[in-house]
Scaffold this active site. Sequence first.
Site, PDB file in Angstrom:
ATOM      1  N   SER A 222       0.841  -1.195   0.000  1.00 48.67           N
ATOM      2  CA  SER A 222       0.000   0.000   0.000  1.00 48.67           C
ATOM      3  C   SER A 222       0.887   1.260   0.000  1.00 48.67           C
ATOM      4  O   SER A 222       1.711   1.426  -0.888  1.00 48.67           O
ATOM      5  CB  SER A 222      -0.965  -0.048   1.185  1.00 48.67           C
ATOM      6  OG  SER A 222      -2.040   0.833   0.996  1.00 48.67           O
TER       7      SER A 222
ATOM      8  N   ASP B  15      -8.321  -5.816  -6.055  1.00 52.80           N
ATOM      9  CA  ASP B  15      -7.970  -4.811  -5.051  1.00 52.80           C
ATOM     10  C   ASP B  15      -9.023  -3.706  -5.056  1.00 52.80           C
ATOM     11  O   ASP B  15      -9.236  -3.063  -6.078  1.00 52.80           O
ATOM     12  CB  ASP B  15      -6.586  -4.244  -5.399  1.00 52.80           C
ATOM     13  CG  ASP B  15      -6.053  -3.288  -4.348  1.00 52.80           C
ATOM     14  OD1 ASP B  15      -6.814  -2.859  -3.464  1.00 52.80           O
ATOM     15  OD2 ASP B  15      -4.854  -2.966  -4.424  1.00 52.80           O
TER      16      ASP B  15
ATOM     17  N   HIS C 145      -6.325  -6.570  -1.734  1.00 55.25           N
ATOM     18  CA  HIS C 145      -5.268  -5.597  -1.453  1.00 55.25           C
ATOM     19  C   HIS C 145      -4.224  -6.143  -0.487  1.00 55.25           C
ATOM     20  O   HIS C 145      -3.025  -5.957  -0.675  1.00 55.25           O
ATOM     21  CB  HIS C 145      -5.899  -4.323  -0.868  1.00 55.25           C
ATOM     22  CG  HIS C 145      -4.947  -3.195  -0.661  1.00 55.25           C
ATOM     23  ND1 HIS C 145      -4.365  -2.506  -1.704  1.00 55.25           N
ATOM     24  CD2 HIS C 145      -4.453  -2.625   0.487  1.00 55.25           C
ATOM     25  CE1 HIS C 145      -3.579  -1.550  -1.223  1.00 55.25           C
ATOM     26  NE2 HIS C 145      -3.603  -1.617   0.102  1.00 55.25           N
TER      27      HIS C 145
END
Length: 432
Positions: free
Chosen positions: A246, A340, A374
């Site tokens: 991230s 994601d 994700h």
Amino acid sequence: MVQLMVTPERSVADSPVWIRALGLTPSQPVTLHSSLIDEKGVKFEARAFYWANENGEVDVKEASAVGGDYTGMCPMGLFWSLKPEKMFHRLIKRDVIGSPFHIQISLFGSFVLMPSAKDTAKDTSLPSAKDTPLATCSVERWFVAPGVERFQIKEGQVRGSLFLPPGPGPFPGVIDMFGGGGGLIEFRAGLLASQGFAVLALAYFAYDDLPRALMEVNLEYFEEAAKLLLKHPKVKGPGLGVIGVSKGSEIALALASFLQQIVAAVCINGPTTINGSPLRFRDIYIPAVRYYPEKFFINDIGALDGCQIFGDPEDEAHQDSVIPLEKAQGQILFVVGEDDHALNSKLFAESAIARAKKHGKNNCTLLSYPKAGHLIEPPGSPLCTCSRIPGHPKPTQWGGEMEPHAKAQEHSWKEILKFLELHLGPAGSSNV
């Protein structure tokens, strides 16, 4: 005599476990159930239904689950299908040195749906015989192998913790970072150290005396961390690896682009432009692309789906904020989940790779996983589709479908380890 066998009973959390039930009646319906209580007191559970074979056995390496939290032949399904009883809760091991996760495995002699705590509170009747397990055992899942040491780092500006494998070394060095929640998360660093890497789990905001919010990404802080790691006598130079997810992935890509010490970068589901907070490195300043909050989608469980809020990396608005990965001298591995929901990570990775090729560079590799979300973590980790982030007004939707996500974690972890060893040199290894 019914037996439940789990091998090994004590293991590092990224390694497989073998579960077998013996002494059953041929073709008997059974339930295998797993549960753990995390460090915040939240219970996680999973269950799978099987038919015993003609020998009265269930071997998860050979048998297919016919129902429950997953179906099919999934030897580690009881681990990666664990679900929290509390909504929006993510399973994260905080104390990686002091204690393992204790997972209880139970065998029931029929297809049993385990009652939740709320259901039990409403029904005061005694459990029936079918709700009593035929056998149970406890499994320890550690996030460090025996001999791995942890040292708190508070030197100069740098804050974090250093994990060192047992032995004299030197070991290939890696900087490990997480994302927009801040703080210090160490479970991946512990597992990497258990594979023979010297790993600096690096905090960069919302920890100790670091800023509470990330107003600016100053790469001089990360350069100081890299130099600190390289000067340790058990760390093998001259280059380091970096891994991030991230926001940590975004910073990892920037480190590969600007720091000569970084020769291998693993970027898991991150943008490839500077987003939210501008980046500064000496006389270099890269402005941040603003988020597009109007593109948030609030789904039917009240969580924020943000896959569109970063916009399109090819848009004109992004061009002044692109991370110049064509400057990177080392290798870059992009790991993306195609489901994601935090951002369109595949689109960003493909845009970055195209930019590198345009500049004559072929130092990028893409691992792209359909139906993965994700939070791609080490193998055996439960899928977290939605959780809360400190400072965010609503839970964040991460995406992913359970079984494809689990397979993505297993495959990508092996590839990440191979990538780091290929470009940093062979690592030592330890096993519980």
